[in-house]
Scaffold this motif. Structure first.
Motif, PDB file in Angstrom:
ATOM      1  N   GLY A 102      -7.634  11.836   2.512  1.00 31.14           N
ATOM      2  CA  GLY A 102      -7.788  11.864   3.957  1.00 31.14           C
ATOM      3  C   GLY A 102      -8.758  10.849   4.499  1.00 31.14           C
ATOM      4  O   GLY A 102      -9.547  11.129   5.393  1.00 31.14           O
TER       5      GLY A 102
ATOM      6  N   ASP B 105       6.800   4.515   2.207  1.00 28.82           N
ATOM      7  CA  ASP B 105       6.215   3.590   1.239  1.00 28.82           C
ATOM      8  C   ASP B 105       7.199   3.306   0.105  1.00 28.82           C
ATOM      9  O   ASP B 105       7.187   2.210  -0.475  1.00 28.82           O
ATOM     10  CB  ASP B 105       4.907   4.156   0.684  1.00 28.82           C
TER      11      ASP B 105
ATOM     12  N   ALA C 172       2.584   7.675   7.748  1.00 24.64           N
ATOM     13  CA  ALA C 172       2.520   8.597   6.630  1.00 24.64           C
ATOM     14  C   ALA C 172       2.951   9.959   7.167  1.00 24.64           C
ATOM     15  O   ALA C 172       2.556  10.328   8.271  1.00 24.64           O
ATOM     16  CB  ALA C 172       1.106   8.647   6.072  1.00 24.64           C
TER      17      ALA C 172
ATOM     18  N   ASP D 285      -0.202  12.801   8.180  1.00 28.89           N
ATOM     19  CA  ASP D 285      -0.985  12.718   9.406  1.00 28.89           C
ATOM     20  C   ASP D 285      -0.233  12.068  10.552  1.00 28.89           C
ATOM     21  O   ASP D 285      -0.661  12.135  11.695  1.00 28.89           O
ATOM     22  CB  ASP D 285      -2.273  11.957   9.142  1.00 28.89           C
TER      23      ASP D 285
ATOM     24  N   PRO E  73       0.840  -1.200   0.000  1.00 27.21           N
ATOM     25  CA  PRO E  73       0.000   0.000   0.000  1.00 27.21           C
ATOM     26  C   PRO E  73       0.880   1.257   0.000  1.00 27.21           C
ATOM     27  O   PRO E  73       1.803   1.374   0.798  1.00 27.21           O
ATOM     28  CB  PRO E  73      -0.792  -0.109   1.310  1.00 27.21           C
TER      29      PRO E  73
ATOM     30  N   LYS F 146       0.898   5.602  -0.211  1.00 25.95           N
ATOM     31  CA  LYS F 146       0.039   6.761   0.012  1.00 25.95           C
ATOM     32  C   LYS F 146       0.623   8.006  -0.654  1.00 25.95           C
ATOM     33  O   LYS F 146       1.830   8.227  -0.622  1.00 25.95           O
ATOM     34  CB  LYS F 146      -0.121   7.009   1.516  1.00 25.95           C
TER      35      LYS F 146
ATOM     36  N   ASN G 291       0.587   6.478  12.183  1.00 21.76           N
ATOM     37  CA  ASN G 291       1.254   5.247  12.584  1.00 21.76           C
ATOM     38  C   ASN G 291       0.234   4.214  13.060  1.00 21.76           C
ATOM     39  O   ASN G 291       0.305   3.731  14.193  1.00 21.76           O
ATOM     40  CB  ASN G 291       2.278   5.564  13.680  1.00 21.76           C
ATOM     41  N   GLN G 292      -0.727   3.885  12.235  1.00 14.72           N
ATOM     42  CA  GLN G 292      -1.797   2.958  12.640  1.00 14.72           C
ATOM     43  C   GLN G 292      -2.138   1.908  11.603  1.00 14.72           C
ATOM     44  O   GLN G 292      -2.526   0.800  11.964  1.00 14.72           O
ATOM     45  CB  GLN G 292      -3.118   3.743  12.855  1.00 14.72           C
ATOM     46  N   THR G 293      -2.067   2.273  10.321  1.00 11.40           N
ATOM     47  CA  THR G 293      -2.733   1.479   9.295  1.00 11.40           C
ATOM     48  C   THR G 293      -2.265   0.016   9.283  1.00 11.40           C
ATOM     49  O   THR G 293      -3.083  -0.897   9.214  1.00 11.40           O
ATOM     50  CB  THR G 293      -2.546   2.132   7.918  1.00 11.40           C
TER      51      THR G 293
ATOM     52  N   VAL H  34      -5.223   4.159  -1.929  1.00  7.75           N
ATOM     53  CA  VAL H  34      -6.582   4.625  -1.684  1.00  7.75           C
ATOM     54  C   VAL H  34      -6.550   6.139  -1.780  1.00  7.75           C
ATOM     55  O   VAL H  34      -5.795   6.784  -1.062  1.00  7.75           O
ATOM     56  CB  VAL H  34      -7.040   4.217  -0.263  1.00  7.75           C
TER      57      VAL H  34
ATOM     58  N   VAL I 232     -12.783  16.615  12.738  1.00  7.97           N
ATOM     59  CA  VAL I 232     -11.738  17.618  12.927  1.00  7.97           C
ATOM     60  C   VAL I 232     -12.428  18.953  13.189  1.00  7.97           C
ATOM     61  O   VAL I 232     -13.129  19.483  12.327  1.00  7.97           O
ATOM     62  CB  VAL I 232     -10.827  17.712  11.696  1.00  7.97           C
TER      63      VAL I 232
HETATM   64  C1  LIG Z   1      -7.589  12.712  14.050  1.00  5.79           C
HETATM   65  C2  LIG Z   1      -7.860  12.571  12.594  1.00  5.79           C
HETATM   66  C3  LIG Z   1      -8.954  13.202  12.013  1.00  5.79           C
HETATM   67  C4  LIG Z   1      -9.199  13.104  10.663  1.00  5.79           C
HETATM   68  N1  LIG Z   1     -10.274  13.728  10.144  1.00  5.79           N
HETATM   69  C5  LIG Z   1     -10.483  13.709   8.836  1.00  5.79           C
HETATM   70  C6  LIG Z   1     -11.582  14.418   8.258  1.00  5.79           C
HETATM   71  O1  LIG Z   1     -12.342  15.066   8.960  1.00  5.79           O
HETATM   72  N2  LIG Z   1     -11.735  14.361   6.935  1.00  5.79           N
HETATM   73  C7  LIG Z   1     -10.898  13.644   6.157  1.00  5.79           C
HETATM   74  O2  LIG Z   1     -11.091  13.634   4.958  1.00  5.79           O
HETATM   75  N3  LIG Z   1      -9.853  12.952   6.679  1.00  5.79           N
HETATM   76  C8  LIG Z   1      -9.606  12.955   7.992  1.00  5.79           C
HETATM   77  N4  LIG Z   1      -8.566  12.255   8.531  1.00  5.79           N
HETATM   78  C9  LIG Z   1      -7.745  11.323   7.683  1.00  5.79           C
HETATM   79  C10 LIG Z   1      -6.356  11.826   7.416  1.00  5.79           C
HETATM   80  O3  LIG Z   1      -6.322  12.913   6.563  1.00  5.79           O
HETATM   81  C11 LIG Z   1      -5.428  10.695   6.883  1.00  5.79           C
HETATM   82  O4  LIG Z   1      -5.611  10.442   5.550  1.00  5.79           O
HETATM   83  C12 LIG Z   1      -5.551   9.430   7.582  1.00  5.79           C
HETATM   84  O5  LIG Z   1      -5.395   9.700   8.952  1.00  5.79           O
HETATM   85  C13 LIG Z   1      -4.463   8.425   7.156  1.00  5.79           C
HETATM   86  O6  LIG Z   1      -3.468   8.405   8.155  1.00  5.79           O
HETATM   87  P1  LIG Z   1      -1.976   8.114   7.854  1.00  5.79           P
HETATM   88  O7  LIG Z   1      -1.789   8.087   6.421  1.00  5.79           O
HETATM   89  O8  LIG Z   1      -1.212   9.064   8.702  1.00  5.79           O
HETATM   90  O9  LIG Z   1      -1.857   6.609   8.377  1.00  5.79           O
HETATM   91  P2  LIG Z   1      -0.589   5.840   8.766  1.00  5.79           P
HETATM   92  O10 LIG Z   1      -1.113   4.765   9.622  1.00  5.79           O
HETATM   93  O11 LIG Z   1       0.439   6.757   9.312  1.00  5.79           O
HETATM   94  O12 LIG Z   1      -0.096   5.237   7.385  1.00  5.79           O
HETATM   95  C14 LIG Z   1       0.783   4.153   7.388  1.00  5.79           C
HETATM   96  C15 LIG Z   1       0.843   3.440   6.077  1.00  5.79           C
HETATM   97  O13 LIG Z   1      -0.431   2.991   5.679  1.00  5.79           O
HETATM   98  C16 LIG Z   1      -0.531   2.960   4.264  1.00  5.79           C
HETATM   99  N5  LIG Z   1      -1.585   3.879   3.846  1.00  5.79           N
HETATM  100  C17 LIG Z   1      -2.165   4.868   4.587  1.00  5.79           C
HETATM  101  N6  LIG Z   1      -3.096   5.503   3.845  1.00  5.79           N
HETATM  102  C18 LIG Z   1      -3.110   4.915   2.644  1.00  5.79           C
HETATM  103  C19 LIG Z   1      -3.857   5.136   1.455  1.00  5.79           C
HETATM  104  N7  LIG Z   1      -4.759   6.113   1.359  1.00  5.79           N
HETATM  105  N8  LIG Z   1      -3.627   4.321   0.386  1.00  5.79           N
HETATM  106  C20 LIG Z   1      -2.708   3.329   0.459  1.00  5.79           C
HETATM  107  N9  LIG Z   1      -1.953   3.084   1.556  1.00  5.79           N
HETATM  108  C21 LIG Z   1      -2.162   3.867   2.634  1.00  5.79           C
HETATM  109  C22 LIG Z   1       0.793   3.410   3.729  1.00  5.79           C
HETATM  110  O14 LIG Z   1       1.595   2.280   3.496  1.00  5.79           O
HETATM  111  C23 LIG Z   1       1.327   4.242   4.897  1.00  5.79           C
HETATM  112  O15 LIG Z   1       2.728   4.358   4.911  1.00  5.79           O
HETATM  113  C24 LIG Z   1      -8.322  12.343   9.864  1.00  5.79           C
HETATM  114  C25 LIG Z   1      -7.256  11.696  10.455  1.00  5.79           C
HETATM  115  C26 LIG Z   1      -7.020  11.806  11.792  1.00  5.79           C
HETATM  116  C27 LIG Z   1      -5.869  11.113  12.400  1.00  5.79           C
END
Ligand SMILES: Cc1cc2nc3c(=O)[nH]c(=O)nc-3n(C[C@H](O)[C@H](O)[C@H](O)COP(=O)(O)OP(=O)(O)OC[C@H]3O[C@@H](n4cnc5c(N)ncnc54)[C@H](O)[C@@H]3O)c2cc1C
Ligand SMILES: Cc1cc2nc3c(=O)[nH]c(=O)nc-3n(C[C@H](O)[C@H](O)[C@H](O)COP(=O)(O)OP(=O)(O)OC[C@H]3O[C@@H](n4cnc5c(N)ncnc54)[C@H](O)[C@@H]3O)c2cc1C
Lengths: 249, 314
Positions: free
Chosen positions: A92, A39, A120, A123, A6, A8, A126-128, A63, A218
């Motif tokens: 997001g 990634d 990523a 944001d 995956p 991002k 550190n969860q996905t 995604v 948010v």
């Molecule tokens: C508190 C909070 C509130 C939020 N509120 C909103 C909101 O109101 N509206 C909104 O639109 N979004 C919102 N988001 C979503 C935000 O914008 C991020 O897209 C989302 O948190 C993904 O987190 P991350 O990429 O940091 O995940 P991480 O867990 O840091 O990502 C780790 C890994 O997961 C994989 N990965 C993550 N995302 C993808 C992807 N899209 N496709 C493929 N692989 C992926 C990649 O390998 C990446 O390295 C919110 C997020 C948080 C934390």
């Protein structure tokens, strides 16, 4: 063994982002976007496992909304075999929803290993990876600095507080990459051309039957409290005097 | 209902970040139970029982939990989750590994790395390497939260809460511990140190890092940190990295030596109380956030500073 990676699309790490004046978020128009650096490390690791004869196919999945396919193309140009784009209206998508979408893709593709970034850089959640492991009931090797597949298992060396930990995981498994796992390659021009012909399959959350409605609201996005520069001192002696005055010695 | 806080410890001692995460847990307003998971972890449980504000300590003590692997620890927390409306952990390697797994098993979106509790369901967290602060509200039935401990003061000591053993949960049997390579050090731990000296790429070698940075740290009684460039080059071990993708620290004093001040580095240290920068380039970005800047060659300045500090401390 098939590997799913995956990837991002995030704001490039060199961009200094600006918070919108109305507190509604971060200014993202006309900003340079790149593949999340962790990634790139994940794609590189998968390619090395393929080059070593351990992996048979590397599939990149992302995604996101329009232009997310550019990030998948980057993975294909590095050497991934094909792509899957889960198209969304907006960027997001929360990690829990991303993990649910990835679970569906995993069920369709049947990889033995999924390699994600540890976080990523937009944001910083550190969860996905951990969430995907939980949903699949698979083991997880997070913050990996070494990945060594063996028969039916994979040995992962992890960066933990104070040093390194090595765990052995049953396959199939989830791995998330840390900075020291490898140095990702640059895509060569011929490979960029070749990548244009590689297939990217498209699907949607609705087709996959996953509800991606956000769970967190948010309320606002603001600038952090600023910090202004202080003074220059001329010598070590002057510095020590100042540190005493500041009460930190 | 109550709040469950996962303790950070090594069985023998309780890590000081636990007391900081406790302050965040108490801010939710419900009684806080501290969960100590380990093998032979009675000493850590007793230490947790001393922390002010703790209502009860839960001790899950079994060989299965010796290395706090994500799969069995997450299963344990999920088995206890029914009694809690919030589950917290400090953002340590263990907390970051285990808690998202718990969140997904509970079908909950985690709130990562909070820096402030605004209300029991509303939190502040940094995004984009701390260049923006998001206020988020979670409507989840169970809140699952990791805490950036540098942003919270430590709870005090003087309590004597009861320690209650809890049953071992079923072992998912997916992973096995193979080995560990943990550096032994008499220095304070980076994540919770009051003073930190960090070195950058300018050190040029592991030998220089050892010969220049470490004596200054020892004169101060400080922990040692590094920039990513210094770690990548092998001058310093991986877990010394300070920054967006390393450790986030907020000591009373942070001395940055031969570090340019990239945003990813600043993300990990800009909340330090007093920042000192030593750099030969007077335009280095690090000076824009430093309280005290010294322009010059670190190989000359740092030994002088080490001697001055030793003198000042008598
Ligand atoms: C508190 C909070 C509130 C939020 N509120 C909103 C909101 O109101 N509206 C909104 O639109 N979004 C919102 N988001 C979503 C935000 O914008 C991020 O897209 C989302 O948190 C993904 O987190 P991350 O990429 O940091 O995940 P991480 O867990 O840091 O990502 C780790 C890994 O997961 C994989 N990965 C993550 N995302 C993808 C992807 N899209 N496709 C493929 N692989 C992926 C990649 O390998 C990446 O390295 C919110 C997020 C948080 C934390
Ligand atoms: C995904 C990603 C994550 C990252 N995460 C982190 C992170 O967590 N932490 C982090 O630190 N970085 C991180 N980085 C790297 C970051 O962008 C910088 O590259 C790094 O911080 C630079 O390290 P440095 O300041 O030691 O080196 P440089 O930027 O090379 O700076 C060296 C400095 O030393 C000075 N100097 C040279 N010689 C002397 C001398 N003799 N005396 C005094 N001064 C001297 C120079 O003037 C210069 O300012 C990340 C990057 C990416 C892409």
């Amino acid at each position: 063994m098939k590997i799913l990676v995956p990837v991002k699309r995030v704001v490039d790490y060199n961009v200094k982002i600006r918070v919108k004046a109305d507190g509604s978020g971060v200014e993202l128009t006309n900003i340079k976007m790149s593949m999340n650096p962790f990634d790139e490390i994940a794609v590189e690791e998968a390619l090395r496992l393929k080059e070593a004869g351990t992996a048979t196919e590397v599939v990149a999945v992302s995604v996101g909304p329009a232009k997310t396919d550019e990030t998948i193309r980057t993975a294909l140009a590095m050497g991934a075999d094909r792509g899957i784009w889960v198209k969304t209206e907006e960027a997001g998508i929360e990690p829990l929803a991303v993990a649910k979408l990835l679970k569906k893709i995993v069920e369709q593709e049947g990889p033995a290993l999924v390699i994600l970034g540890k976080q990523a850089i937009d944001d910083d959640c550190n969860q996905t990876g951990q969430m995907l492991a939980a949903l699949l009931g698979w083991p997880q090797g997070t913050f990996a600095s070494k990945v060594a597949p063996a028969d039916g298992t994979v040995e992962v060396t992890r960066e933990i507080d104070g040093g390194l930990q090595t765990v052995s995981l049953n396959l199939p498994a989830i791995v998330t990459t840390d900075l020291r796992l490898n140095e990702p390659r640059y895509a060569s021009l011929p490979n960029i051309m070749k990548a244009k012909k590689k297939p990217i399959a498209e699907t949607t959350p609705a087709e996959l039957g996953v509800d991606i409605a956000p769970r967190l609201a948010v309320l606002s996005t603001t600038e952090p409290a600023g910090r202004s520069g202080g003074i220059k001192v001329a010598s070590a002696t002057e510095l020590v005097d100042n540190l005493k005055k500041a009460g930190v010695l | 209902m109550a709040t469950l806080l996962l303790a950070e410890h090594d069985d023998a001692t309780l890590n000081p970040v636990t007391a900081r995460a406790l302050t965040a847990a108490l801010a939710l307003g419900a009684p806080v139970h501290v969960l100590v998971v380990g093998a032979g972890a009675d000493a850590a449980a007793q230490a947790a029982a001393k922390l002010d504000g703790v209502a009860e300590v839960l001790l899950a003590d079994a060989p299965l939990y010796a290395h706090r692997l994500a799969e069995p620890v997450a299963a344990l927390i999920v088995s206890l989750a029914g009694d809690y409306d919030a589950i917290l952990a400090p953002s340590t390697a263990v907390g970051k590994n285990v808690l998202p797994r718990v969140a997904a098993l509970l079908d909950v979106m985690q709130v990562s790395d909070i820096i402030k509790v605004v209300a029991p369901d509303t939190f502040e967290r940094p995004i984009y390497a701390g260049n923006a602060i998001q206020t988020v509200r979670s409507g989840e039935a169970t809140k699952v939260i990791t805490v950036r401990t540098a942003s919270f003061a430590a709870a005090g000591e003087g309590n004597s809460a009861a320690v209650r053993p809890v049953a071992v949960a079923a072992d998912p049997a997916l992973s096995r511990f193979k080995g560990e390579d943990i550096a032994q050090s008499d220095r304070p731990e980076l994540a919770s140190a009051r003073l930190i000296v960090s070195g950058g790429r300018a050190l040029g070698s592991q030998e220089n890092f050892h010969a220049v940075i470490e004596p200054l740290a020892d004169a101060l009684g400080a922990a040692v940190g590094a920039s990513r460039a210094a770690v990548d080059a092998g001058y310093a071990p991986n877990d010394w990295q300070v920054g967006q993708t390393g450790k986030v620290v907020a000591p009373d004093l942070y001395v940055a030596v031969g570090i340019s001040g990239a945003i990813q580095h600043l993300a990990g240290m800009k909340d330090s109380k007093v920042i000192v920068a030593i750099n030969k380039d007077e335009d280095a970005p690090i000076f824009q956030i430093a309280d005290f800047g010294l322009v010059g060659d670190l190989f000359q300045i740092v030994p002088e500073l080490t001697a001055e500090i030793a003198k000042a401390k008598g």
